[in-house]
Design a protein around this motif. Structure first.
Motif, mmCIF file in Angstrom:
data_model
loop_
_atom_site.group_PDB
_atom_site.id
_atom_site.type_symbol
_atom_site.label_atom_id
_atom_site.label_comp_id
_atom_site.label_asym_id
_atom_site.label_seq_id
_atom_site.Cartn_x
_atom_site.Cartn_y
_atom_site.Cartn_z
ATOM 1 N N THR A 159 -59.375 58.386 -7.574
ATOM 2 C CA THR A 159 -58.791 59.609 -8.119
ATOM 3 C C THR A 159 -59.134 59.791 -9.587
ATOM 4 N N VAL A 160 -59.095 58.721 -10.345
ATOM 5 C CA VAL A 160 -59.434 58.803 -11.767
ATOM 6 C C VAL A 160 -60.903 59.166 -11.948
ATOM 7 N N LEU A 161 -61.785 58.569 -11.151
ATOM 8 C CA LEU A 161 -63.212 58.894 -11.246
ATOM 9 C C LEU A 161 -63.453 60.364 -10.918
ATOM 10 N N PHE A 162 -62.765 60.877 -9.912
ATOM 11 C CA PHE A 162 -62.925 62.289 -9.546
ATOM 12 C C PHE A 162 -62.386 63.189 -10.653
ATOM 13 N N TRP A 163 -61.252 62.849 -11.217
ATOM 14 C CA TRP A 163 -60.649 63.625 -12.294
ATOM 15 C C TRP A 163 -61.586 63.742 -13.494
ATOM 16 N N LEU A 164 -62.234 62.642 -13.837
ATOM 17 C CA LEU A 164 -63.059 62.595 -15.041
ATOM 18 C C LEU A 164 -64.545 62.794 -14.737
ATOM 19 N N ARG A 165 -64.851 63.407 -13.603
ATOM 20 C CA ARG A 165 -66.242 63.498 -13.163
ATOM 21 C C ARG A 165 -67.115 64.344 -14.087
ATOM 22 N N ASN A 166 -66.531 65.268 -14.826
ATOM 23 C CA ASN A 166 -67.321 66.138 -15.693
ATOM 24 C C ASN A 166 -67.354 65.667 -17.142
ATOM 25 N N ARG A 167 -66.817 64.497 -17.419
ATOM 26 C CA ARG A 167 -66.849 63.981 -18.780
ATOM 27 C C ARG A 167 -68.214 63.358 -19.062
ATOM 28 N N ALA A 168 -68.620 63.427 -20.297
ATOM 29 C CA ALA A 168 -69.925 62.882 -20.684
ATOM 30 C C ALA A 168 -70.002 61.377 -20.462
ATOM 31 N N SER A 169 -68.844 60.698 -20.512
ATOM 32 C CA SER A 169 -68.822 59.241 -20.367
ATOM 33 C C SER A 169 -68.951 58.792 -18.914
ATOM 34 N N THR A 170 -68.878 59.723 -17.967
ATOM 35 C CA THR A 170 -68.921 59.376 -16.550
ATOM 36 C C THR A 170 -70.347 59.448 -16.030
ATOM 37 N N VAL B 105 -54.925 42.654 -12.750
ATOM 38 C CA VAL B 105 -54.876 42.958 -14.185
ATOM 39 C C VAL B 105 -56.233 43.464 -14.660
ATOM 40 N N LEU B 106 -57.291 42.764 -14.260
ATOM 41 C CA LEU B 106 -58.637 43.179 -14.651
ATOM 42 C C LEU B 106 -58.983 44.540 -14.053
ATOM 43 N N TRP B 107 -58.586 44.760 -12.813
ATOM 44 C CA TRP B 107 -58.855 46.043 -12.165
ATOM 45 C C TRP B 107 -58.097 47.159 -12.885
ATOM 46 N N THR B 108 -56.845 46.896 -13.240
ATOM 47 C CA THR B 108 -56.048 47.877 -13.982
ATOM 48 C C THR B 108 -56.695 48.196 -15.320
ATOM 49 N N PHE B 109 -57.177 47.159 -15.999
ATOM 50 C CA PHE B 109 -57.875 47.378 -17.273
ATOM 51 C C PHE B 109 -59.122 48.229 -17.064
ATOM 52 N N GLY B 110 -59.833 48.002 -15.963
ATOM 53 C CA GLY B 110 -61.031 48.789 -15.682
ATOM 54 C C GLY B 110 -60.711 50.263 -15.496
ATOM 55 N N ILE B 111 -59.639 50.548 -14.737
ATOM 56 C CA ILE B 111 -59.222 51.947 -14.563
ATOM 57 C C ILE B 111 -58.759 52.518 -15.898
ATOM 58 N N GLY B 112 -58.006 51.711 -16.648
ATOM 59 C CA GLY B 112 -57.546 52.156 -17.960
ATOM 60 C C GLY B 112 -58.695 52.462 -18.900
ATOM 61 N N ARG B 113 -59.724 51.641 -18.853
ATOM 62 C CA ARG B 113 -60.898 51.880 -19.710
ATOM 63 C C ARG B 113 -61.559 53.210 -19.349
ATOM 64 N N ARG B 114 -61.640 53.504 -18.050
ATOM 65 C CA ARG B 114 -62.234 54.774 -17.636
ATOM 66 C C ARG B 114 -61.393 55.940 -18.150
ATOM 67 N N ILE B 115 -60.067 55.823 -18.103
ATOM 68 C CA ILE B 115 -59.198 56.871 -18.637
ATOM 69 C C ILE B 115 -59.378 57.002 -20.140
ATOM 70 N N ALA B 116 -59.504 55.870 -20.823
ATOM 71 C CA ALA B 116 -59.679 55.898 -22.282
ATOM 72 C C ALA B 116 -60.967 56.610 -22.665
ATOM 73 N N LEU B 117 -62.048 56.338 -21.945
ATOM 74 C CA LEU B 117 -63.336 56.946 -22.268
ATOM 75 C C LEU B 117 -63.358 58.436 -21.947
ATOM 76 N N GLY B 118 -62.662 58.821 -20.881
ATOM 77 C CA GLY B 118 -62.748 60.201 -20.448
ATOM 78 C C GLY B 118 -61.633 61.101 -20.920
ATOM 79 N N ALA B 119 -60.463 60.517 -21.244
ATOM 80 C CA ALA B 119 -59.318 61.354 -21.601
ATOM 81 C C ALA B 119 -58.694 60.969 -22.932
ATOM 82 N N GLY B 120 -58.794 59.709 -23.303
ATOM 83 C CA GLY B 120 -58.183 59.279 -24.552
ATOM 84 C C GLY B 120 -57.464 57.958 -24.386
#
Length: 552
Positions: free
Chosen positions: A153-164, A101-116
């Motif tokens: 995969t999520v980290l690679f997808w959002l690699r060019n976002r300012a939040s990464t 659950v915590l790991w899922t939240f961590g991935i979700g947080r990265r998506i929230a910061l980089g994509a919405g």
């Protein structure tokens, strides 16, 4: 391009930010949903992981003291959980699910910061509603692989976002990329693909790497393999590990499995065949019992990848294609349903968490690109894909949610009405209970076959052999068979149990009984079917069994 939520959705002054409240409640609901079904279902490999961890906790070691054809990482990751919380699967599942659950939240947080934030909510909720149906709640290699693949995969997808942050993300990707191959050798191509994504990003940003950072990156890349190798060497298990996890699989397991590869190129060809066969099934068979979920997932993923290519996201789309193929095609080791054909609720062999995660991520990424991503000059055909894609995503999400929640609700009721389907215990009529009755207060040993890990976990006495995994292909290994025969003849276990009707090792059991069966006797009580007791201790064993209420 603005990929984050607008300022109007952010916290303003002392007012309650309703979108944030909805996001938080969605995350909490997803976590509770995952925890509510954490104790449902079970599978052989999970008990194997726990039993091996128990061997480690008791001072033994895998490979030298516990035969296994699996890679070591899942055992090592399971060990601290078992060492702290014991070997009861109910407790282990809750602890492990809380971590997921915590790991899922961590991935979700990265998506929230980089994509919405809303795409993060979609990801987290989809993981939650498919959690038990895809067997993601089980402590198996596939679960660790699914989350590591998703994170990289999520980290690679959002690699060019300012939040990464580049360097910390690269270090994390490097560590996570080692998990698939160190957990299951069949996922070697997945590890190669994850490293490929990591290296691609490094090449893109190589100017940002100083000499100390290059040194640190190299240390982190080598670290997981060096650490695992050092542990094996220190415990004198390296040779056994190579034989069991690599050579045994290719020599003996493959011989009994016509779908197993005979080499690297053959393995890639088999994976591609399985993937496209599964994809064709998903596209031509409108689902099982009228459920079109696999069809919609397949079409939506294909359309999403097509959109990414059309939007000139060549690099991202290419790596996603590789991962979708190789994570969804575990049938390289002979599974019945693979690729999109396996993405069905309550599949009898539902170890498809990694493949399902990749489809979910493709849909999330493509949704971001379709709805808020940069636009390019499209042909009329490509432009016409936008509305069908949005419609398909909506329908697929609805059906997955409805079906996933249906399965989840049923399992929640089961969990509330009982202690769960995995609440095994060493009762007097269980195999473990009978072994404990026979051996209590003695220095006697036991042996079980062909792979009765869920009972062996609860046995108090030691095993006569490190081979508690004794399928027909194990008996076909002359070195393995000779060791089992020698162990039984030397240690003379007071009780042996062979699971009646098990389809996995009938020939192996017959062969071993031909060699050692003369020293054992059976009884007529049907509750003791499959048990063999040492003739030398007949009087004591019968007295113990009568005292426990058996008709002997």
């Amino acid at each position: 391009m603005h990929m984050v939520d607008s300022a109007s959705e952010r916290r303003a002054g002392g007012r309650i930010d309703m979108p944030t409240v909805v996001v938080v409640l969605s995350f909490v609901a997803a976590g509770l949903l995952m925890l509510s079904v954490s104790t449902q279902n079970s599978f052989l490999d999970e008990y194997d992981n726990i039993l091996a961890a128990k061997v480690l906790a008791d001072g033994g070691f895998i490979y030298t003291g516990y035969f296994t054809q699996h890679m070591p990482l899942t055992y090592f990751l399971t060990y601290p959980i078992v060492a702290v919380f014991g070997e009861r699967l109910l407790v282990i599942r809750v602890v492990f699910t809380a971590f997921l659950v915590l790991w899922t939240f961590g991935i979700g947080r990265r998506i929230a910061l980089g994509a919405g934030r809303w795409y993060a909510v979609g990801f987290v909720l989809t993981v939650a509603v498919t959690f038990s149906a895809s067997w993601s709640n089980m402590l198996m290699a596939e679960t660790w692989i699914a989350w590591s693949v998703a994170h990289v995969t999520v980290l690679f997808w959002l690699r060019n976002r300012a939040s990464t942050k580049f360097f910390p993300s690269i270090l994390l990707m490097t560590v996570l990329s080692s998990i698939p191959v160190l957990s299951a050798l069949a996922y070697l191509p997945v590890t190669v693909a994850l490293y490929g994504m990591t290296v691609w990003w490094i090449v893109e940003r190589r100017a940002a790497l100083t000499v100390p950072r290059w040194v640190g990156l190299a240390a982190v890349a080598i670290g997981p393999y060096a650490l695992v190798g050092a542990v094996l060497v220190v415990n004198g298990a390296l040779a056994d590990a190579v034989f069991q996890a690599v050579q045994f699989n290719t020599r003996y397991y493959a011989a009994f499995n016509p779908s197993a590869p005979r080499g690297a190129i053959d393995g890639v060809i088999i994976v591609l065949q399985i993937f496209f066969r599964g994809l064709w099934t998903a596209l031509t068979d409108f689902g099982v019992a009228g459920q079109p979920i696999q069809f919609l997932l397949a079409v939506t993923a294909i359309l999403g990848l097509t959109w990414l290519f059309a939007n000139k996201r060549w690099v991202l789309a290419s790596w996603l294609c590789v991962l979708v193929v190789f994570t969804g095609s575990r049938g390289v080791w002979g599974e019945k349903q693979e690729g999109f054909a396996a993405l069905l609720p309550d599949n009898a062999n539902a170890r498809h968490a990694a493949g399902l995660f990749m489809v979910i991520i493709v849909i999330v990424m493509a949704s971001v690109e379709v709805l808020v991503g940069r636009r390019v000059a499209h042909t009329a055909l490509v432009a016409s894909m936008r509305k069908p894609f949005i419609a398909l995503v909506s329908v697929a999400a609805l059906l997955v949610a409805v079906d996933g929640l249906t399965v989840t609700t049923t399992q929640m009721r089961s969990a509330l009405a009982s202690t769960g389907s995995i609440a095994i215990h060493a009762g007097p009529n269980s195999a473990a209970g009978i072994v404990n009755i026979v051996n209590e207060g003695t220095d006697g040993t036991y042996w079980m076959a062909p792979a009765e890990y869920n009972q062996a976990i609860l046995v108090d006495s030691p095993s006569a052999s490190r081979f508690l995994y004794f399928f027909d292909h194990v008996a076909a290994c002359d070195v393995c068979f000779d060791e089992v025969r020698s162990d039984i003849l030397t240690n003379q276990p007071r009780v042996m149990w062979f699971h009646p009707g098990s389809p996995f090792g009938p020939t192996a059991v017959e062969r071993i009984l031909d060699e050692v069966g003369r020293a054992y006797f059976t009884v007529d009580d049907p509750n003791l079917d499959g048990f063999y007791f040492l003739k030398r201790d007949r009087a004591d064993i019968l007295e113990r069994l009568r005292g426990a209420g058996f008709d002997v």
